[in-house]
Write an enzyme that holds these catalytic residues in place. Structure first.
Site, PDB file in Angstrom:
ATOM      1  N   TRP A 205       0.875  -1.187   0.000  1.00  0.00           N
ATOM      2  CA  TRP A 205       0.000   0.000   0.000  1.00  0.00           C
ATOM      3  C   TRP A 205       0.900   1.222   0.000  1.00  0.00           C
ATOM      4  O   TRP A 205       2.130   1.082   0.011  1.00  0.00           O
ATOM      5  CB  TRP A 205      -0.927  -0.017   1.228  1.00  0.00           C
ATOM      6  CG  TRP A 205      -2.263   0.580   0.881  1.00  0.00           C
ATOM      7  CD1 TRP A 205      -2.676   1.853   1.108  1.00  0.00           C
ATOM      8  CD2 TRP A 205      -3.337  -0.094   0.207  1.00  0.00           C
ATOM      9  NE1 TRP A 205      -3.954   2.014   0.614  1.00  0.00           N
ATOM     10  CE2 TRP A 205      -4.382   0.850   0.056  1.00  0.00           C
ATOM     11  CE3 TRP A 205      -3.520  -1.385  -0.290  1.00  0.00           C
ATOM     12  CZ2 TRP A 205      -5.587   0.539  -0.576  1.00  0.00           C
ATOM     13  CZ3 TRP A 205      -4.720  -1.694  -0.909  1.00  0.00           C
ATOM     14  CH2 TRP A 205      -5.739  -0.734  -1.047  1.00  0.00           C
ATOM     15  N   ASP A 206       0.308   2.412  -0.006  1.00  0.00           N
ATOM     16  CA  ASP A 206       1.214   3.580  -0.029  1.00  0.00           C
ATOM     17  C   ASP A 206       1.884   3.808   1.324  1.00  0.00           C
ATOM     18  O   ASP A 206       2.847   4.558   1.412  1.00  0.00           O
ATOM     19  CB  ASP A 206       0.539   4.849  -0.586  1.00  0.00           C
ATOM     20  CG  ASP A 206      -0.724   5.246   0.139  1.00  0.00           C
ATOM     21  OD1 ASP A 206      -1.052   4.614   1.173  1.00  0.00           O
ATOM     22  OD2 ASP A 206      -1.400   6.186  -0.329  1.00  0.00           O
ATOM     23  N   TRP A 207       1.398   3.137   2.371  1.00  0.00           N
ATOM     24  CA  TRP A 207       2.061   3.210   3.676  1.00  0.00           C
ATOM     25  C   TRP A 207       2.671   1.877   4.102  1.00  0.00           C
ATOM     26  O   TRP A 207       3.086   1.747   5.256  1.00  0.00           O
ATOM     27  CB  TRP A 207       1.077   3.661   4.762  1.00  0.00           C
ATOM     28  CG  TRP A 207      -0.283   3.048   4.590  1.00  0.00           C
ATOM     29  CD1 TRP A 207      -1.393   3.668   4.096  1.00  0.00           C
ATOM     30  CD2 TRP A 207      -0.679   1.690   4.863  1.00  0.00           C
ATOM     31  NE1 TRP A 207      -2.452   2.775   4.042  1.00  0.00           N
ATOM     32  CE2 TRP A 207      -2.037   1.557   4.498  1.00  0.00           C
ATOM     33  CE3 TRP A 207      -0.008   0.561   5.370  1.00  0.00           C
ATOM     34  CZ2 TRP A 207      -2.742   0.353   4.628  1.00  0.00           C
ATOM     35  CZ3 TRP A 207      -0.714  -0.632   5.496  1.00  0.00           C
ATOM     36  CH2 TRP A 207      -2.069  -0.727   5.123  1.00  0.00           C
ATOM     37  N   ASN A 476     -14.050   1.048   0.588  1.00  0.00           N
ATOM     38  CA  ASN A 476     -13.228   2.239   0.702  1.00  0.00           C
ATOM     39  C   ASN A 476     -12.875   2.783  -0.677  1.00  0.00           C
ATOM     40  O   ASN A 476     -12.135   2.130  -1.421  1.00  0.00           O
ATOM     41  CB  ASN A 476     -11.933   1.921   1.461  1.00  0.00           C
ATOM     42  CG  ASN A 476     -10.941   3.077   1.408  1.00  0.00           C
ATOM     43  OD1 ASN A 476     -11.125   4.085   2.077  1.00  0.00           O
ATOM     44  ND2 ASN A 476      -9.900   2.959   0.580  1.00  0.00           N
ATOM     45  N   GLU A 477     -13.433   3.918  -1.028  1.00  0.00           N
ATOM     46  CA  GLU A 477     -13.038   4.711  -2.205  1.00  0.00           C
ATOM     47  C   GLU A 477     -13.291   4.061  -3.553  1.00  0.00           C
ATOM     48  O   GLU A 477     -12.765   4.507  -4.559  1.00  0.00           O
ATOM     49  CB  GLU A 477     -11.561   5.164  -2.085  1.00  0.00           C
ATOM     50  CG  GLU A 477     -11.347   6.104  -0.903  1.00  0.00           C
ATOM     51  CD  GLU A 477      -9.917   6.619  -0.741  1.00  0.00           C
ATOM     52  OE1 GLU A 477      -9.027   6.152  -1.455  1.00  0.00           O
ATOM     53  OE2 GLU A 477      -9.706   7.503   0.112  1.00  0.00           O
ATOM     54  N   GLU A 572     -11.615  10.872   6.238  1.00  0.00           N
ATOM     55  CA  GLU A 572     -10.181  10.679   5.994  1.00  0.00           C
ATOM     56  C   GLU A 572      -9.571  12.022   5.653  1.00  0.00           C
ATOM     57  O   GLU A 572     -10.126  12.749   4.822  1.00  0.00           O
ATOM     58  CB  GLU A 572      -9.927   9.760   4.788  1.00  0.00           C
ATOM     59  CG  GLU A 572      -9.941   8.295   5.074  1.00  0.00           C
ATOM     60  CD  GLU A 572      -9.357   7.478   3.909  1.00  0.00           C
ATOM     61  OE1 GLU A 572      -8.510   8.006   3.154  1.00  0.00           O
ATOM     62  OE2 GLU A 572      -9.752   6.317   3.777  1.00  0.00           O
TER      63      GLU A 572
END
Ligand SMILES: *[C@@H]1O[C@H](CO)[C@@H](O)[C@H](O)[C@H]1NC(C)=O
Ligand SMILES: *[C@@H]1O[C@H](CO)[C@@H](O)[C@H](O)[C@H]1NC(C)=O
Ligand SMILES: *[C@@H]1O[C@H](CO)[C@@H](O)[C@H](O)[C@H]1NC(C)=O
Ligand SMILES: *[C@@H]1O[C@H](CO)[C@@H](O)[C@H](O)[C@H]1NC(C)=O
Ligand SMILES: *[C@@H]1O[C@H](CO)[C@@H](O)[C@H](O)[C@H]1NC(C)=O
Ligand SMILES: *[C@@H]1O[C@H](CO)[C@@H](O)[C@H](O)[C@H]1NC(C)=O
Ligand SMILES: *[C@@H]1O[C@H](CO)[C@@H](O)[C@H](O)[C@H]1NC(C)=O
Ligand SMILES: *[C@@H]1O[C@H](CO)[C@@H](O)[C@H](O)[C@H]1NC(C)=O
Length: 892
Positions: A205-207, A476-477, A572
């Site tokens: 993921w981006d994190w 989510n999104e 968020e």
């Protein structure tokens, strides 16, 4: 209620004498053996193919191989990439076990896997029991015919999730591609996670890193069954006319005895709600089960007068009263009992017409609640470690201690552990529960939809007793991705149809059967109840007039309050920072990695352009020091990144709180929620988190405690330089004549420049460079009733900041620890000049009572709450102190 009381005592005697004979559980957790092919580890060398290792259940391949010294520490350096070969292998897990004769006497024996990650064939004594393909499912196998006296072998053969996902993608693309085809290259990730039902973040993921895990990540057990097996017990609790109506549903599996065509099983069912030690409310029911049906549900209802029990309240609003509910099912051959814990609270998501749009807020026990909290990502990238008690307790306590009342369990992780929701119940942390779909389109094969249907049913049934869960959300999104064409779906109709198929026709409809006691929203962000009017796709889901919004902007100055949306609910929003250098130190292989441009720094940043964004955002307000000492520069950079994150988030959150009771000219406002992204981390990397991988609070988390305080005093500086002061109160009572209960009020407005010119800081220019305004709110006696707040009238890079000489004295360890079993220490700070963003850091586990603060007085006392044994001397020599003047001064 004496009769109930008596019944209870009779029952307990009965249970204690019979339960051990009639229902036995054998755990198969613990030591297993594993086998993996290691040829891919070093493909060029000869290898002896299969390697055996000691495995642990619950566990996973990456943690097992590390413990066996087959791979290096997964979270060190670039080992996420070096160890990637592991996720491409097939892996075998084996358990040899014995069972007693007595155990085998039962009519039926079942094998229960609470969680298998993910694609496995399961064998008992070489007989294949079945296949698994969804990490979020519990699997139950009937092993009566295959289990033996004495020695048994249970074997679980896993296929690589990476390979299965790739195969499914290749198959699907013969029809049409279900994007995203892969993650951005910066993620160093794996592709096609959307094709499989596995923690979506495990492919990166981006994190977070990609660790395509394999393993038995939750408990495994054998259960002996005679007449019936209780799979679950749920409650639907509703309040009607001053009574709580509890509908208890018992989900049973009946055993058909072998010789008979069909069997009738007589059951006596008793449910008892324990109110106090000697007060109970109970009900009984007699039913005859038709054992030719495998799955049977039985209902029993309990009527509880509202004044017999206390309400469960979110953190900050009252106590978290919880009650045990025991249900006993008695048949000719079984006495089974299960205890669950419930709470009494009403939840409503209020979406009523405002002048424009619809409201969107939670009402708990008839009180409108401003939601304050964060987003929870998995507590570990290794799913088996995601339920470690010390980790979860620390994270949820850190939420509670900073006035949070909600966490959103985000849709790219897992349905969390019982421990997680139990603690949320105890701490009053409401849960916004996403279903596990995030940032992708999903395939629509029959097998996929069937698996999803089972997944939501099992997980809703498992979780719905928790009073903490207050809303379910479909994804989510994914609506945002479709609307915004994130993955090249364009105007193709098929993706819109698929979207509706999955989240509306399947999920929403199933939820109408599974749980009508809580609201359901289709997507986050979404337009809430408004979505129905346009059939759920095709309208911007980020509309400020409806539902929830996610807001990110890395281009504008985070300290500029005018950029933030006036929305109903912000679920968020966030900014990145680097974790503590002590935390980073656990991940580096070489001291040279501690450099702002090192390969390590680049490797750990997954957000495309993330490091540039972070630097640019810092540069709006600070100068980044550059010297010949790159480690010191890096430490300063980390510190600045944390200040920037903390202040930006404070200002953004305060904006949401300021607009709690007002709408602007276009009807935006009445904001009733702020859930920032994100609470926690899975590795040592720059991210949006407020608590890093090692559990350390970043500066942001210290600020959260202030900006989520029940009463705040806060400012809004408009583009035209008009400064407005707000007092925001979540309290349900009035404290002074400028705090109204549960309201935000604008108490005054004036031109900041005019004010600065008048206050005697010299000319306007010099006032801007040398003045910081302090906001404090006191009651009549002069005590503070809100945290001190600050107004920075100009970018601090332009300010004349004197060089402060701060000294620190750790005073005593006689203080009993307030937050742990260890001592609290008093720390006295002295300074000769004002000091900004005073930051204390130590490698001793614990946290400070406050941190990242300004000193406008010469002396200040704070507390260090230790989470491990330490001494005054150790602490004194282990605390590093920073302030803004100090990071620049070091180089002059
Ligand atoms: C594996 O387990 C066995 C039995 O407990 C033990 O003797 C052996 O040392 C273990 N091997 C490793 C590498 O830990
Ligand atoms: C693992 O498998 C994927 C999919 O087949 C492939 O793209 C990747 O190169 C493999 N990785 C390693 C380290 O073997
Ligand atoms: C149990 O209650 C639920 C919800 O009211 C209902 O749908 C179901 O039919 C009931 N089951 C039985 C066996 O009465
Ligand atoms: C017990 O169950 C019956 C049948 O559903 C119901 O009418 C009655 O009110 C219940 N009693 C209590 C104390 O809940
Ligand atoms: C939504 O779907 C219904 C039923 O398919 C249809 O009648 C209606 O026209 C649709 N509305 C919009 C705005 O697309
Ligand atoms: C940096 O430069 C200063 C002054 O030239 C010198 O005293 C110091 O040793 C240098 N530090 C490093 C780490 O090179
Ligand atoms: C509220 O504040 C005003 C102005 O400061 C003061 O005159 C008044 O007495 C206060 N009222 C109460 C109830 O404290
Ligand atoms: C800082 O203050 C301490 C204690 O007052 C004093 O001993 C020390 O000399 C000061 N350092 C500097 C650089 O002024």
């Amino acid at each position: 209620m004496p009769p109930a009381e008596m019944k209870f005592f009779i029952l307990t005697l009965w249970i204690s004498s019979l339960i051990s004979i009639h229902c036995q559980i054998i755990t198969l957790n613990g030591a297993w053996r594993g086998t993996i092919n290691i040829c891919d580890k070093k493909p060029s060398e000869d290898c002896n193919n299969d390697m055996n290792f000691n495995a642990t259940v619950p566990g996973g391949i990456y943690t097992d191989l590390y413990k066996n010294n087959i791979i290096e520490d997964n979270l060190l350096g670039r080992n996420d990439i070096n160890n990637r070969w592991v996720g491409n292998q097939s892996v075998i897990y084996v358990k040899n076990f014995k069972v007693s004769d007595n155990f085998l006497k039962a009519r039926k024996i079942v094998l229960v896997f609470d969680g298998i990650d993910t694609f496995a064939n399961i064998y008992l004594n070489n007989h294949m029991l079945g296949e698994t393909s969804n990490m979020f499912l519990r699997y139950i196998f009937d092993v009566t015919d295959f289990i033996k006296k004495k020695q048994n072998q249970l074997k679980v053969i896993f296929r690589s999730a990476v390979k299965v996902a790739e195969d499914l993608y290749n198959e699907q693309k013969n029809y049409y591609v279900v994007p995203p085809v892969c993650v951005p290259k910066e993620y160093n990730g794996q592709c096609h996670i959307n094709h499989i039902r596995k923690m979506q973040a495990s492919f990166s993921w981006d994190w977070g890193p990609a660790f395509p895990s394999i393993g038995i990540w939750r408990d495994v057990k054998l259960i002996s069954v005679n007449d019936i097996l209780i799979n679950d017990i749920t409650t639907d609790i509703r309040k009607e006319n001053n009574v709580w109506n509890i509908l208890i549903t018992i989900f049973l599996e009946a055993t058909q005895s072998k010789n008979e065509e069909f069997t009738q099983i007589s059951c006596h069912i008793a449910s008892i709600l324990h109110i106090t030690q000697n007060k109970f409310i109970s009900n009984i029911s007699e039913v005859v089960l038709d054992a030719s049906k495998k799955y049977i549900n039985i209902n029993i209802s309990l009527i509880v007068p509202a004044d017999a029990v206390e309400n469960w309240w979110p953190n900050g609003y009252g106590k978290q009263h919880l009650y045990y509910l025991t249900t006993t099912v008695t048949t000719a051959n079984d006495v089974l009992f299960k205890r669950i814990r419930i709470g009494f609270r009403m939840v409503q998501l209020i979406e009523t017409s405002l002048k424009k749009g619809l409201s969107f807020f939670f009402r708990i026990n008839d009180i409108p609640i401003f939601i304050k909290g964060s987003n929870f990502i998995p507590a570990s990238i290794f799913p088996e470690l995601g339920a470690k008690e010390d980790t979860i307790r620390h994270l949820l306590l850190s939420a509670k201690e900073t006035h949070m009342n909600m966490l959103r369990v985000w849709g790219g992780g897992v349905y969390e552990s019982k421990l997680f929701y139990d603690l949320a119940d105890e701490y009053g942390i409401m849960i916004w529960q996403d279903f596990m779909f995030a940032c992708a389109m999903y395939p629509m094969s029959d097998s996929f939809l069937k698996s999803v249907k089972e997944e939501i049913s099992q997980n809703v049934i498992r979780l719905k007793n928790h009073p903490s869960i207050v809303v379910w959300a479909g994804n989510n999104e994914n609506e945002a991705a479709l609307y915004g064409n994130w993955y090249g779906t364009g105007s193709a109709q098929v993706y819109r149809e698929d979207y509706v198929k999955l989240y509306v026709n399947l999920l929403k409809r199933e939820m109408e059967k599974l749980d009508l006691t809580r609201p359901f929203v289709v997507s986050s962000p979404g337009n809430g109840a408004f979505e129905k009017t346009y059939n759920y796709t095709g309208v911007n889901p980020y509309l400020n007039l409806y539902g929830d919004v996610h807001y990110y902007n890395y281009i504008r100055n985070g300290w500029d309050i005018t950029q933030y949306p006036q929305t109903r609910f912000c679920s968020e929003y966030g900014f990145q920072s680097w974790p503590s250098i002590y935390t980073i130190a656990t991940a580096i292989e070489n001291i040279k990695d501690l450099h702002i441009d090192s390969d390590f720094v680049k490797h750990r940043q997954h957000q495309p352009l993330g490091n540039q964004y972070m630097l640019q955002l810092i540069l709006y307000n600070f100068v980044v020091p550059q010297s010949n000492d790159s480690i010191r520069d890096f430490a300063s950079y980390i510190y600045l990144s944390q200040i920037n994150q903390a202040v930006s988030m404070r200002i953004q959150t305060e904006k949401y709180r300021q607009t709690k009771s007002e709408v602007n000219s276009i009807g935006e406002g009445m904001t009733m929620g702020a859930l920032y992204w994100q609470l926690n981390d899975v590795w040592q990397a720059p991210s949006w988190s407020s608590i890093d991988k090692e559990g350390r609070w970043k500066m942001l988390h210290y600020y959260v405690k202030d900006f989520f305080a029940p009463i705040i005093v806060t400012s809004h500086l408009s583009i035209s330089n008009e400064l407005s002061i707000y007092i925001v109160s979540d309290r349900l009572y009035t404290l002074t004549n400028c705090t109204e209960s549960n309201k935000a009020i604008k108490v005054t407005s004036f031109w900041l420049d005019a004010f600065l010119s008048e206050v005697g800081c010299g000319t306007l220019e010099s006032a801007k460079r040398s003045c910081i305004a302090i906001l404090s709110l006191t009651d009549k006696s002069g005590s503070l009733i809100a945290p001190i707040n600050y107004i920075y009238s100009d970018a601090l890079k332009n300010a004349d900041i004197p060089v402060a000489n701060i000294t620190m004295k750790t005073k005593e360890n006689h203080l009993p620890g307030k937050l742990s079993n260890y001592a609290d220490f008093k720390i006295v700070l002295s300074t000769d000049k004002i000091a900004l963003f005073v930051w204390l850091e130590t490698n001793i586990r614990g946290r400070f009572s406050e941190n990242g603060f300004h000193m406008f007085v010469k002396k200040k006392e704070i507390i260090f709450h230790a989470y491990e044994a330490t001494t005054v001397e150790l602490l004194q020599s282990n605390i590093k102190l920073m302030d803004i003047s100090n990071i620049y001064n070091a180089y002059t």
